[in-house]
Design a protein around this motif. Structure first.
Motif, mmCIF file in Angstrom:
data_model
loop_
_atom_site.group_PDB
_atom_site.id
_atom_site.type_symbol
_atom_site.label_atom_id
_atom_site.label_comp_id
_atom_site.label_asym_id
_atom_site.label_seq_id
_atom_site.Cartn_x
_atom_site.Cartn_y
_atom_site.Cartn_z
ATOM 1 N N ASN A 1 0.642 -1.232 -0.198
ATOM 2 C CA ASN A 1 -0.285 0.216 0.078
ATOM 3 C C ASN A 1 0.650 1.229 -0.067
ATOM 4 O O ASN A 1 0.339 1.941 0.235
ATOM 5 N N ARG B 1 2.211 2.033 2.090
ATOM 6 C CA ARG B 1 2.594 2.926 3.335
ATOM 7 C C ARG B 1 4.091 2.876 4.469
ATOM 8 O O ARG B 1 4.336 3.800 4.769
ATOM 9 N N ARG C 1 7.874 5.124 7.840
ATOM 10 C CA ARG C 1 7.289 5.616 7.196
ATOM 11 C C ARG C 1 7.569 5.670 6.367
ATOM 12 O O ARG C 1 8.676 6.366 5.652
ATOM 13 N N ASP D 1 6.593 8.297 4.302
ATOM 14 C CA ASP D 1 5.885 9.538 3.774
ATOM 15 C C ASP D 1 6.926 10.536 4.151
ATOM 16 O O ASP D 1 7.693 11.445 3.690
#
Length: 811
Positions: A501, A503, A518, A520
């Motif tokens: 996904n 993420r 993570r 991001d």
């Protein structure tokens, strides 16, 4: 993703894999030296260390290897004009004449040269062979009679070129003494000695129309035009590069490559710049220069003689209307003679393969990271290939986008490059270059759901997140930039993977840990510990909240990414585990190790399903077809690529058919025995290789019939069935309960068949070895029984004698 507790639920729709088999294998087939294409364009012959490899031009695969045990390195080879024979010269100065189509040596003889043979050519009638050696001499051989007819001496340097004149009575030669000599083969005299070059002479071309005109090339960056009858130089053509080969063009107008007159001789030169160029010998002008691929544009600035793209030899392949070239990186290219566009390329030697990826819409292409500054890409259909130039140091790692149209490469030049696939592998171009690492880029990864970001890990222990200005990198002309950098590990980052996904990010390092981040902002989520040595590969499960790691400690571990604990350990490898890939929708995985073994595992019960042997050295590279998962590709340190295909369903169908056939045969066998059709029953039992049923039939015949009936039945068996029957006799002969039937059958076989017939049986040696010990033991036992029966007879006779004499004694 599902929780880890739901992980091992086996799908009823997906059959767990049980076996792979080699679909095809590609090994190194060209390591430098001469190459040749047969006159019909069907086969390519190349020099590969101590052998000559035969490659099918349609499939790109090696179909035959011309070599003998303990042969030294091949120095030169030559094919007769009729393509029937191959002459191979080796470092031991032996010449061998091969029937290469049948892979047999016709004859061999000593070359009598005082040094290795470096150049050879055969005249048009396939009768005479000219060999030029490092001993500065040239010898002419009668191929059929195996003796030399001429010994031409006069050069004071190593021979670099020999060529028969079309008229058949002259031979032209060149050497490192910078002279071209014209020899008269009728009296072995040197007719002319042509001087003019200032560096090594590499090739000699005879004008097909005016055979008195000869063009020579050299590394002094000029072409010289000679009149060999007048013994004078006609022209000098500066070409501004070291030239290795000259190829004449057909005398016809071809405006696409600058040939505007059919009266002038035009030639193609190939040399250090790596581009084919067309020259008008009359005007001394270059009328066309081949356009190099985009990926080679920067590399072409290096025109040194040892540059990877520099051409080492070139020749025309008239049957295919192509020009064949080879370069310093052992790549073989085929260009159209009419346009000079690249039509096909073979990569002769990949050396050590570090990474492999399948890409393309249907994963029909293969990308390799090897001991090279180029990314090597293949078409699996015909092994057509290309090289992507862009890095300045060795490429170490690769990653492919989900749609298969983007390829990311990392290199020891501290950069990563993103490539885009066009219509085919010859239409790939560079999109971005990511620079910023202080040391080698050791791992790369593209996001899965979109192509808007990529990650790179380095030997400098940092993890970088890169983002382009748009989601579609293929359409953006702007420079990619780094948005996040973290000091991720204490040692080299060997592996990066992205969760399904997008993420989470998983990294594996030589510091014995794997870490989850993570995606991001690259903030640390958790650390996965448990290995005692460095981690080579770490991957997320495609369906569960789990990750697997492969380590140099010889184990694989599966971790729950929510609790960061190890839930399973897979032991079975006896050397460092280098790579791992999930298959069967995450229910299984394959792994490769330092011994070159590939293993298939079940996750549910941590069971090793099967071990596949396809490599002899460490297997760094491993990938699985993501769409169908019915194909697997592995690559190892000895330049071998193995493409495996899943044969699980095929084997299930075959086993089912075998079981059904076996049931039918058993039923038929029972019917035949019930009907007392012993010959047919015995033949069927032997065909099925059923020793118990065979013994039952033999006993049935002996109990209900006579030995003559058994003899007649055995006499109707063919030799293949006799071979099987004798193998059964070996087993029966070891048991005292069945040895009588074995000995009887053996006796009958020896009565029916001659020794010459029995010697033709496939397993006769092992059969005799198995029969002899127990047969001798049975013979000794029978001999003792005979002796014992004689003692009984003696005792009985003594008793009878006593009965006859007793009345007289009474009287």
């Amino acid at each position: 993703m599902r929780s880890c507790s739901s992980m091992l639920h086996q799908s009823t729709k997906k059959i767990p894999k049980e076996s792979y088999e080699v679909e095809f294998k590609q090994t190194a087939f060209y390591t430098g030296g001469k190459i040749h294409v047969t006159s019909d364009g069907s086969y390519l012959l190349t020099t590969c260390r101590n052998a000559v490899k035969i490659i099918d031009m349609d499939t790109g695969l090696v179909v035959s290897t011309i070599e003998e045990d303990d042969d030294p390195a091949v120095t030169c080879f030559c094919v007769t004009p009729d393509d029937e024979s191959l002459v191979v010269a080796s470092e031991n100065r032996l010449l061998k004449l091969w029937d290469w189509k049948n892979n047999t040596v016709t004859r061999s003889w000593k070359s009598i040269h005082d040094g290795p043979i470096l150049e050879m050519t055969i005249e048009q009638t396939s009768t005479l062979l000219a060999s030029g050696s490092s001993d500065k001499s040239i010898k002419i051989w009668d191929i059929d009679r195996k003796y030399w007819t001429h010994n031409l001496k006069g050069h004071t340097g190593v021979i670099t070129a020999v060529k028969f004149h079309p008229e058949g009575v002259w031979l032209l030669s060149a050497a490192l003494d910078l002279h071209i000599r014209v020899w008269n083969l009728q009296n072995s005299e040197c007719l002319a000695c042509l001087e003019g070059h200032f560096s090594a002479i590499t090739d000699i071309l005879i004008d097909p129309l005016h055979t008195d005109v000869v063009i020579s090339s050299g590394r002094d960056k000029v072409l010289l035009v000679w009149d060999i009858k007048q013994k004078e130089k006609l022209n000098t053509i500066p070409v501004y590069e070291a030239v290795e080969s000259i190829i004449p063009l057909e005398r016809c107008v071809n405006s696409e490559i600058g040939v505007k007159s059919k009266d002038d001789l035009h030639v193609v030169t190939a040399g250090s710049k790596g581009a084919l160029r067309v020259w008008n010998c009359a005007t001394r002008l270059c009328v066309h220069t081949q356009k190099l691929p985009e990926s080679l544009t920067d590399a072409a600035a290096d025109d040194s003689e040892t540059a990877l793209h520099s051409i080492t030899q070139a020749f025309a392949v008239k049957s295919r209307n192509q020009i064949c070239t080879s370069n310093h990186e052992h790549n073989i290219q085929f260009y159209s003679s009419e346009t000079l566009h690249l039509e096909k390329q073979y990569i002769g030697n990949n050396e050590e393969i570090m990474d492999v990826q399948l890409f393309g819409s249907n994963e029909e292409y293969l990308a390799l990271a090897t001991n090279s500054v180029t990314v090597k890409v293949y078409s699996l259909a015909d092994f057509d290939s290309d090289c992507l130039y862009g890095h300045t140091d060795l490429v170490t790692t690769l990653s492919v986008s989900t749609d298969g149209h983007l390829l990311l490469s990392g290199s020891k030049d501290n950069t990563a490059i993103l490539w885009s696939l066009g219509e085919n592998i010859h239409d790939m171009h560079k999109i971005y270059r990511a620079t910023g690492h202080a040391q080698s880029v050791s791992s790369v990864c593209l996001t899965r759901l979109s192509c808007s970001a990529m990650l790179t890990g380095s030997v400098d222990n940092t993890l970088k997140l890169w983002k382009g200005p748009t989601d579609d990198l293929t359409d953006s002309p702007e420079q990619i930039y780094c948005t996040q950098t973290v000091l991720a590990h204490d040692r080299d980052i060997n592996s990066i993977d992205m969760s399904p996904n997008d993420r989470l990010v998983l990294t594996g390092s030589r510091d014995k840990t794997a870490k989850i981040w993570r995606a991001d902002d690259l903030s640390l989520v958790g650390i996965l510990k448990g290995h005692t040595r460095g981690i080579w590969k770490a991957k997320f499960s495609p369906v569960d909240q789990c990750a697997i790691t492969a380590s140099a400690d010889g184990t694989l571990k599966m971790f729950d990414i929510s609790s960061f604990t190890c839930i399973k350990t897979f032991e079975g490898h006896e050397s460092p585990v280098l790579n791992v890939c999930f298959v069967t929708r995450g229910m299984q995985f394959v792994s490769s190790d330092d011994d070159g073994l590939v293993r298939l595992w079940n996750i549910k019960d941590t069971e090793l399903v099967k071990t596949f042997e396809g490599h002899s050295e460490r297997c760094w590279a491993l990938t699985v077809c993501k769409h169908t998962q019915n194909r697997m590709v592995s690559g190892c340190a000895n330049a071998t690529i193995v493409v495996w295909k899943d044969v699980t369903e095929t084997n299930i169908i075959k086993n089912r058919e075998i079981q059904e056939k076996s049931l039918l045969n058993q039923q038929e066998l029972s019917n035949l025995m019930h009907e007392k059709r012993f010959h047919e029953a015995l033949s069927l039992a032997l065909t099925m290789e059923k020793p118990f049923h065979t013994l039952t039939i033999v006993k049935e015949i002996l109990s209900e019939e006579t030995e003559d009936v058994l003899l007649e039945t055995v006499s109707k068996l063919d030799l293949t069935q006799i071979d099987v029957l004798l193998r059964f006799c070996v087993e029966w002969n070891t048991n005292s309960k069945t040895c009588h039937e074995a000995q009887l059958l053996l006796s009958q076989v020896l009565q029916i068949h001659s020794l010459e017939e029995l010697l033709q049986l496939a397993n006769i040696s092992s059969t005799v070895e198995g029969l002899l010990p127990y047969t001798e033991r049975h013979y000794q036992r029978m001999s003792k029984l005979v002796q014992q029966t004689q003692f009984i007879d003696y005792t009985f006779q003594c008793m009878r004698l006593g009965e006859k004499t007793s009345p007289n004694s009474t009287a």
